[in-house]
Design an enzyme around this catalytic site. Structure first.
Site, PDB file in Angstrom:
ATOM      1  N   CYS A  23     -18.273  77.426  80.320  1.00 18.75           N
ATOM      2  CA  CYS A  23     -18.406  75.816  79.861  1.00 18.75           C
ATOM      3  C   CYS A  23     -20.090  76.476  78.885  1.00 18.75           C
ATOM      4  O   CYS A  23     -20.020  77.255  78.667  1.00 18.75           O
ATOM      5  CB  CYS A  23     -19.570  75.743  80.624  1.00 18.75           C
ATOM      6  SG  CYS A  23     -20.956  76.819  81.351  1.00 18.75           S
ATOM      7  N   ASP A  81     -13.449  66.549  39.442  1.00 20.43           N
ATOM      8  CA  ASP A  81     -12.191  68.146  39.283  1.00 20.43           C
ATOM      9  C   ASP A  81     -12.221  69.608  39.710  1.00 20.43           C
ATOM     10  O   ASP A  81     -11.456  70.294  39.358  1.00 20.43           O
ATOM     11  CB  ASP A  81     -11.447  67.091  38.585  1.00 20.43           C
ATOM     12  CG  ASP A  81     -11.624  67.871  37.132  1.00 20.43           C
ATOM     13  OD1 ASP A  81     -12.933  67.961  36.513  1.00 20.43           O
ATOM     14  OD2 ASP A  81     -11.373  66.885  36.037  1.00 20.43           O
ATOM     15  N   ASP A 116     -17.397  61.821  38.485  1.00 20.45           N
ATOM     16  CA  ASP A 116     -17.435  62.630  37.375  1.00 20.45           C
ATOM     17  C   ASP A 116     -15.647  61.439  36.753  1.00 20.45           C
ATOM     18  O   ASP A 116     -15.172  61.041  37.299  1.00 20.45           O
ATOM     19  CB  ASP A 116     -16.634  63.534  37.231  1.00 20.45           C
ATOM     20  CG  ASP A 116     -16.266  64.669  36.150  1.00 20.45           C
ATOM     21  OD1 ASP A 116     -17.591  64.256  34.891  1.00 20.45           O
ATOM     22  OD2 ASP A 116     -15.334  65.254  35.918  1.00 20.45           O
TER      23      ASP A 116
HETATM   24  P1  ADP Z   1     -16.954  64.318  32.018  1.00 24.69           P
HETATM   25  O1  ADP Z   1     -18.362  64.921  32.087  1.00 24.69           O
HETATM   26  O2  ADP Z   1     -15.788  63.461  31.420  1.00 24.69           O
HETATM   27  O3  ADP Z   1     -15.925  65.107  32.936  1.00 24.69           O
HETATM   28  P2  ADP Z   1     -17.135  66.978  30.097  1.00 24.69           P
HETATM   29  O4  ADP Z   1     -18.417  66.936  31.134  1.00 24.69           O
HETATM   30  O5  ADP Z   1     -16.316  67.448  31.008  1.00 24.69           O
HETATM   31  O6  ADP Z   1     -16.841  65.402  30.500  1.00 24.69           O
HETATM   32  O7  ADP Z   1     -16.980  66.992  28.759  1.00 24.69           O
HETATM   33  C1  ADP Z   1     -17.605  65.895  28.963  1.00 24.69           C
HETATM   34  C2  ADP Z   1     -17.797  65.867  27.058  1.00 24.69           C
HETATM   35  O8  ADP Z   1     -17.850  67.033  26.191  1.00 24.69           O
HETATM   36  C3  ADP Z   1     -16.425  64.728  26.400  1.00 24.69           C
HETATM   37  O9  ADP Z   1     -16.582  63.876  26.299  1.00 24.69           O
HETATM   38  C4  ADP Z   1     -16.532  66.177  25.086  1.00 24.69           C
HETATM   39  O10 ADP Z   1     -16.637  64.667  24.337  1.00 24.69           O
HETATM   40  C5  ADP Z   1     -16.778  66.896  25.282  1.00 24.69           C
HETATM   41  N1  ADP Z   1     -15.651  68.300  24.663  1.00 24.69           N
HETATM   42  C6  ADP Z   1     -16.209  69.035  26.697  1.00 24.69           C
HETATM   43  N2  ADP Z   1     -14.769  69.642  25.844  1.00 24.69           N
HETATM   44  C7  ADP Z   1     -14.278  70.018  25.208  1.00 24.69           C
HETATM   45  C8  ADP Z   1     -13.400  70.772  24.244  1.00 24.69           C
HETATM   46  N3  ADP Z   1     -13.200  72.298  24.375  1.00 24.69           N
HETATM   47  N4  ADP Z   1     -13.474  70.202  23.001  1.00 24.69           N
HETATM   48  C9  ADP Z   1     -13.638  68.863  23.017  1.00 24.69           C
HETATM   49  N5  ADP Z   1     -14.412  68.153  22.904  1.00 24.69           N
HETATM   50  C10 ADP Z   1     -15.254  68.621  24.141  1.00 24.69           C
HETATM   51 MG    MG Z   2     -14.750  66.683  34.211  1.00 22.47          MG
END
Ligand code: ADP
Ligand code: MG
Length: 708
Positions: A7, A597, A403
């Protein structure tokens, strides 16, 4: 693993015993028998812990190694003991009802003889209960054995000294037998509630076809090691996590992700242990096995979750910890009251009833057994809930924040358009962008690299000094020049003026590319919405839950997605730390979950109540999220919330019934309603006690077959 607990009071006793060692956060889960603790600076040895548990009157052993199927307690002994007890109890009752006529003494002696086998069958109650009482940590067995002993001593006295009166041998036998029945059924149900882990472990096939020097040998799966190559035939299960080296096939991953349709997998793709190879022959190089594999991690996560103490269990355990003393006190009060206004037989009758009726068994089981069933049910559909607290918050969610990239969208964006503003050609611009983005793990980077490879472009080879700025972009030196790629904010931050864009670029995610302080060009990237994203938002709205979006993307792209999804609002242009700040603010007013994600949003996931990671099962997500959705369908968010609500509802029902049961039976057992003609008697009390814990377990089992 602790065995011999009967228990919640027993579990509390084990906790108290282990508390004397230098350990913290001790929790004994009565439903699963697992003992968890955190060790302090001094780490007690396994033997010390086992010895401490043994001193408290229970048995302890180390849990079986992860990924081996636990042997489980056998039921055969319980069944044999119960039927022996049942047979002699029924015989005893026949004698007692006077069907065998004889004088008072002879009849009584016959009853006593028939009682002996029942006592032997139920000796466990005495062996556990009496020593525990003397150690000052009485448990349910102490109540039962004291009740039965009191009945026997009273009847013996009557038999020897007086020549007439009501004997309690039958009542004592019935108490023992009924409670044995209750415990047996309850144990079966508890086993069934915790079958999820066993079912997952059974996904691993017993043998694998190992390929070595062109020859195939069959070896047991647990002997596989990373680096081995195995052959998997159609209809066979994948033995461990690996990468396909040759062959292609449809693989059914429903056992892990809950997704029903098999997915096509070919050379270079990953496959997970436990999934089913449907139609092709695959050769797979093993990457991780055992606990390191996906299945191993899932099993570990679920077993930890099922053994976690949720806020509502903590209260119930506290109550049932002191309950047993309370029951002894109640029985004593009952005895004293009846001593004044009744006969000695009544004193015994009612105090005995109180002892057996009031056991807090159901109370201790109410929460853990529901958690085990609920979390197990989730695991079957690829919904992993990390602990009881996460489940209770998920049930209370009022608002969900998503997101954007990779969560509301598929995470497989594609390049739509390119514009250049200097004398560089579109192809050269794309080539340089791809060369730099090759080093980034962001989904946008994959889109750029993908577009360049479709066009068969030759990328500049000498790239160095790569750096990524989360939520902004990337930079690196290519062909001796420093390039930056990223969004408008990143450009402004670097003092780069933004060119006017053609109208068709509005609403896309934009990757600007600049070198030497000049913007050379821009790449427009578009993404499809994730499977069932619109339906998910709609369904959440029907449940009274608002949906918001957070994104690092530009406002136009965010607005377009928000309109398509009918979201209640969005925030754009955010850095990862902005997401955390907004979530914290939102959470001050309404319970807000975060769905992401796991790429760039791990801090936000940790700030969500709860944080829900979808579609990846990446280490970062498993680490920072409270719940992980292995499938890629966004509707799993709805399923998670529904399952949590249902589990919490069952927990509440269980706690209510357990409390209600005790509150009702206690006064009735004590004989408070005798004047109204209601009197329970020891045997009915024992039956009610057994039924109450069984009810709680069966109620929780409803979760196992819940449709979500
Ligand atoms: P979310 O918030 O939509 O998931 P992230 O925070 O991952 O997006 O990225 C935000 C923004 O930063 C993207 O929309 C892009 O404009 C820019 N960014 C991020 N990583 C990259 C990359 N590797 N190459 C080009 N732009 C990027
Ligand atoms: Mg993202």
């Amino acid at each position: 693993m602790v065995s011999g607990m009967h228990c919640a009071g027993c579990a509390a006793a084990v906790e108290r015993a282990v508390k004397k060692l230098p350990v913290r956060d001790i929790y004994v889960n009565f439903a699963s028998g697992r003992l968890n603790f955190t060790s302090g600076e001094q780490v007690p040895t396994d033997e010390e812990v086992i010895e401490a548990v043994r001193k408290a009157g229970f048995k302890a052993a180390l849990p079986p190694p992860e990924l081996s199927i636990p042997a489980g307690e056998s039921m055969a002994g319980d069944v044999a003991a119960f039927f022996t007890a049942l047979f002699f109890t029924v015989s005893l009752m026949v004698v007692c009802m006077g069907h065998i006529p004889a004088g008072f003494r002879l009849n009584g002696m016959l009853q006593l003889i028939l009682l002996v086998p029942v006592l032997i069958a139920g000796r466990g109650f005495f062996q556990r209960g009496i020593p525990a009482l003397f150690r000052g940590v009485p448990n349910m067995d102490s109540l039962i054995s004291c009740g039965a002993t009191a009945g026997i001593i009273y009847s013996l006295t009557l038999l020897i000294s007086a020549g007439s009166g009501h004997l309690y041998f039958d009542a004592s036998a019935m108490i023992l037998t009924l409670i044995m029945l209750g415990k047996m059924l309850e144990k079966r149900a508890r086993k069934s509630a915790s079958s999820a882990i066993r079912e997952l472990l059974e996904l691993v096939p017993p043998e694998a076809h190992l390929l070595r020097n062109g020859e195939v040998t069959d070896i047991p799966c647990r002997e596989l090691a990373p680096g081995d190559t195995v052959r998997i035939l159609p209809g066979e299960k994948v033995p461990a996590d690996g990468v396909i080296i040759s062959g292609s096939s449809f693989v059914n991953e429903s056992m892990l992700t809950g997704e029903e349709l098999p997915v096509s997998r070919s050379a270079g793709d990953k496959v997970c242990g436990g999934t089913l190879n449907v139609d092709g022959v695959l050769e797979v190089k093993i990457v991780s096995t055992g606990q390191a594999s996906m299945l191993g991690q899932i099993v570990k996560l679920i077993s930890e979750a099922q053994n976690s103490r949720s806020p509502s269990a903590a209260l119930a355990d506290k109550v049932s910890g002191v309950f047993v003393w309370g029951i002894f006190a109640a029985a004593a009060v009952t005895a004293v009251v009846w001593a004044f206004c009744g006969t000695p037989a009544q004193v015994l009758h009612y105090s005995l009833s109180v002892l057996v009726a009031a056991c807090p068994c159901a109370l201790g089981l109410a929460t853990p057994v529901a958690l085990i069933s609920g979390i197990g049910r989730g695991a079957k559909s690829g919904i992993l809930i990390k602990n009881g607290t996460a489940l209770e918050t998920a049930a209370a969610v009022e608002q969900v924040v998503f997101d954007k990239t990779g969560t509301l969208t598929s995470g497989l964006p594609e390049v739509r358009e390119i514009a250049v503003f200097t004398d560089i050609s579109q192809d050269d611009f794309l080539a340089v962008a791809a060369a730099v983005e090759k080093y980034s793990v962001h989904p946008l980077a994959a889109a750029v690299a993908g577009a360049a490879s479709v066009k068969n472009l030759t990328l500049p080879g000498n790239v160095s000094g790569f750096a990524a700025v989360a939520g902004r972009g990337v930079e690196a030196v290519a062909d001796g020049k420093k390039w930056i790629f990223g969004n408008d904010k990143y450009m402004l931050q670097n003092g780069i003026g933004l060119p006017d864009l053609p109208g068709s670029f509005a609403g896309s995610t934009l990757i600007y590319g600049a070198c030497d302080g000049v913007c050379y060009g821009v790449i427009a990237v578009g993404d499809k919405l994730r499977q069932n994203a619109v339906e998910t938002v709609e369904e959440l709205r029907r449940m009274g839950i608002t949906s918001l979006m957070l994104t690092g993307d530009n406002e136009a792209a965010a607005a377009k997605a928000a309109a398509m999804l009918h979201l209640d609002g969005f925030y754009s242009g955010l850095l990862p730390q902005d997401k955390v700040r907004i979530l914290t603010q939102l959470n001050e007013h309404r319970i807000t979950a975060m769905v992401g994600d796991g790429i760039n949003d791990a801090p936000a996931l940790a700030a969500g109540k709860p944080g829900i990671a979808i579609g990846s099962g990446s280490d970062a997500a498993l680490e920072s999220a409270d719940a992980v959705l292995l499938g890629s369908d966004l509707r799993e968010v709805v399923k998670l919330i529904k399952l949590s609500k249902k589990t919490l509802q069952i927990i509440r029902q269980n706690l209510f019934w357990a409390f209600f049961y005790n509150i009702c039976t206690l006064p009735l057992a004590a004989g408070a309603a005798v004047k109204l003609g209601i009197s329970l008697g020891p045997a009915i009390c024992a039956a009610a006690m057994a039924a109450s814990s069984l009810t709680v377990v069966l109620n929780a089992l409803r979760l196992k077959s819940l449709k979500i």
